[in-house]
Structures are given as structure tokens and as C-alpha cells.
Design an enzyme around this catalytic site. Sequence first.
Site, PDB file in Angstrom:
ATOM      1  N   SER A 168      42.165  35.566  37.666  1.00 42.05           N
ATOM      2  CA  SER A 168      42.826  36.733  38.250  1.00 42.05           C
ATOM      3  C   SER A 168      43.555  37.523  37.175  1.00 42.05           C
ATOM      4  O   SER A 168      44.333  36.960  36.415  1.00 42.05           O
ATOM      5  CB  SER A 168      43.855  36.291  39.298  1.00 42.05           C
ATOM      6  N   HIS A 180      37.689  39.538  42.071  1.00 44.96           N
ATOM      7  CA  HIS A 180      36.807  38.558  41.443  1.00 44.96           C
ATOM      8  C   HIS A 180      35.388  39.075  41.653  1.00 44.96           C
ATOM      9  O   HIS A 180      35.001  39.356  42.767  1.00 44.96           O
ATOM     10  CB  HIS A 180      36.922  37.188  42.121  1.00 44.96           C
ATOM     11  N   ARG A 227      35.253  32.866  39.383  1.00 49.84           N
ATOM     12  CA  ARG A 227      35.055  31.422  39.518  1.00 49.84           C
ATOM     13  C   ARG A 227      35.021  31.051  40.995  1.00 49.84           C
ATOM     14  O   ARG A 227      35.422  31.832  41.855  1.00 49.84           O
ATOM     15  CB  ARG A 227      36.165  30.653  38.800  1.00 49.84           C
ATOM     16  N   HIS A 247      36.799  28.743  43.573  1.00 49.27           N
ATOM     17  CA  HIS A 247      38.064  28.024  43.661  1.00 49.27           C
ATOM     18  C   HIS A 247      37.969  26.811  44.584  1.00 49.27           C
ATOM     19  O   HIS A 247      37.208  26.811  45.555  1.00 49.27           O
ATOM     20  CB  HIS A 247      39.178  28.960  44.172  1.00 49.27           C
ATOM     21  N   GLU A 288      53.002  28.446  46.508  1.00 48.67           N
ATOM     22  CA  GLU A 288      53.967  27.369  46.688  1.00 48.67           C
ATOM     23  C   GLU A 288      55.182  27.856  47.481  1.00 48.67           C
ATOM     24  O   GLU A 288      55.521  29.035  47.463  1.00 48.67           O
ATOM     25  CB  GLU A 288      54.500  26.870  45.334  1.00 48.67           C
ATOM     26  N   SER A 326      43.651  26.881  39.947  1.00 50.85           N
ATOM     27  CA  SER A 326      42.345  26.696  39.296  1.00 50.85           C
ATOM     28  C   SER A 326      42.495  25.841  38.047  1.00 50.85           C
ATOM     29  O   SER A 326      43.494  25.144  37.861  1.00 50.85           O
ATOM     30  CB  SER A 326      41.757  28.063  38.919  1.00 50.85           C
ATOM     31  N   ASN A 357      53.010  36.712  37.817  1.00 51.33           N
ATOM     32  CA  ASN A 357      54.194  36.796  38.686  1.00 51.33           C
ATOM     33  C   ASN A 357      55.132  35.646  38.339  1.00 51.33           C
ATOM     34  O   ASN A 357      54.705  34.619  37.822  1.00 51.33           O
ATOM     35  CB  ASN A 357      53.784  36.705  40.166  1.00 51.33           C
TER      36      ASN A 357
HETATM   37  I1  8IG Z   1      47.766  35.085  40.142  1.00 52.82           I
HETATM   38  O1  8IG Z   1      52.451  31.899  41.772  1.00 52.82           O
HETATM   39  C1  8IG Z   1      48.697  33.559  40.869  1.00 52.82           C
HETATM   40  N1  8IG Z   1      48.020  32.506  41.285  1.00 52.82           N
HETATM   41  N2  8IG Z   1      49.610  28.543  43.048  1.00 52.82           N
HETATM   42  N3  8IG Z   1      51.046  30.241  42.407  1.00 52.82           N
HETATM   43  C2  8IG Z   1      49.789  29.756  42.557  1.00 52.82           C
HETATM   44  N4  8IG Z   1      48.720  30.436  42.228  1.00 52.82           N
HETATM   45  C3  8IG Z   1      48.917  31.649  41.703  1.00 52.82           C
HETATM   46  C4  8IG Z   1      50.167  32.221  41.523  1.00 52.82           C
HETATM   47  C5  8IG Z   1      51.302  31.469  41.899  1.00 52.82           C
HETATM   48  N5  8IG Z   1      50.002  33.436  40.999  1.00 52.82           N
END
Ligand code: 8IG
Length: 266
Positions: A34, A66, A86, A88, A187, A206, A229
Amino acid sequence: MSETNPYDNAQAAAAKLAALTGVERHDIALVLGSGWLPAVDALGEATAEIDTTDLPGFSAAAVAGHSGKIRSIRSGEKNLLVFLSRTHFYEGKGVAAVVHPIRTAAAAGCSAIVLTNGCGGLKEGWQPGQPVLISDHINLTGTSPIVGANFVDLTDLYSPRLRALCKEVDGSLDEGVYVQFPGPHYETPAEVRMAGIMGGHLVGMSTTLEAIAAREAGMEILGISLVTNLAAGLSGEPLNHEEVLEAGKAAASRMGGLLSQVVSRI
Ligand code: 8IG
């Protein structure tokens, strides 16, 4: 996946790949996560681009941003095999489907693989748009791509040589431990705190299963996360997928430059 064994499936996919691209052997594979797609053009001109679904064992891409394509790029003396997306773990297609591209890359001749992803960052001071080298991982999927009594060693899974090479290219690169959660939900803030207590610095969905399959296949592995992020609970704002794509666009030229310089030195 078909009923035959995954290594034979990968051999079949590699043979079709060679036929469709006209490239007998590839040297280095890259998997774009991503936010990494805008960086791909910096790697060079495409010799060929095919749909993943043209090869046996691949299924269609599922996520916005993607793209289910595989690009063959001639870069200097090397043939790059670039997976623009990919499969996932959270798609529920099974672990063999997740690592099929990795095994296909190995069967196609690749001796090194660059696994990239977009993820949440935990470390104080990290900002969205920042690349981080993966130094190690914690696999919270509860599973492995390897079936049977094959006790693959994962010491130095993420090549110290390739990490050092990245730091030669960009001395400001930091490193971190990547924690793969199953997803597809992000999360909770409590889970992010848990990941930190466990020794994690990056949270995503991933990479770890792919790295294990790549090690099993004998490839040298480089993992690079783009912190798109701050991990949940750290910024005071909710997470969203658009912010991920935006961070990728904003960081594209830096990521493209990094990838192309690193690949030329592998
Ligand atoms: I882009 O903050 C992305 N993928 N688990 N947590 C998880 N996957 C992510 C995050 C994230 N940001």
C-alpha cells in the site's frame, strides 16, 4: 490453488511468466505494498506487463490502490520482477495463495526479493510518509507458509547486507520490528500498545509470511515499510485507507529513488 503441490505450481507459473514476458530469467523480485505503487515508474521502462491472473495459481486483486499486475523491468544488467499488488492473508484464500508470488519469483530465478508494505508506525517521532527498514518481525497470524517438518531458520531473516546497503543510499533510514496482525481490521489502541510491549515498531497485515517463504526458497530479503499512518490510538484520529494512498503519493519520489538505487546495488 490447484491440488498439486505449491512448489510445482510456482514452477508452472514461472514457466508461463517467461513465455509471456519473453524474459527467460529474472534476478530481483519486488512486491509493492500500500502506497508504493506510485514509486514503480522510477525503476525503469517496462519490458512487459501481464495480469497476475494470466499465470497459474494467482487470483484477482481485491483492494483499491492494489493493481493485479506483474511488470518485468530491465534495469541496468538486471531483470526485475515487480508485483504491483499482493494477496493478503485476510482475503482468506489460504497461506499458499499469499506466498505463491514469492515462490514464483524464486522459480523464475530471483535470488533477492524486496518486500514493501504500508503500515502503522509506533516509534516516537516517525511521521506518515517515512520509510523504515524492517530489522525483524513478529508473526501474529498464527500460521506458516511451510507445511511439514521443515524447521527453517529465521535468524537474520531481513538481510543485514541489504539493510546496510540501503543506509549507504539514505543515511537517515531508521529500522524497526514489523508486527503482522491478521487484519483486515486495524488494531485497537490496546493491541497497538501490546505490539509495542512485545518489541514491535511497525504494525501491518502482510510481509511476514512472504519473508518466511522467501527464506525457505533461499532468497536474500529486504523489507521496507512505508509508515503511512501513526498506529491506532497514537494520533487521536481514526485510521482510513485514503490516508494510506495519500501518504504513498506524497512519498512516491523518495520511495522510487530509494528502490531504484538499492536495486542497482543488490
Ligand atoms: I497502510 O495501522 C496500513 N496497514 N495492521 N495497521 C495495520 N495495517 C496497516 C496499518 C495499520 N496501516
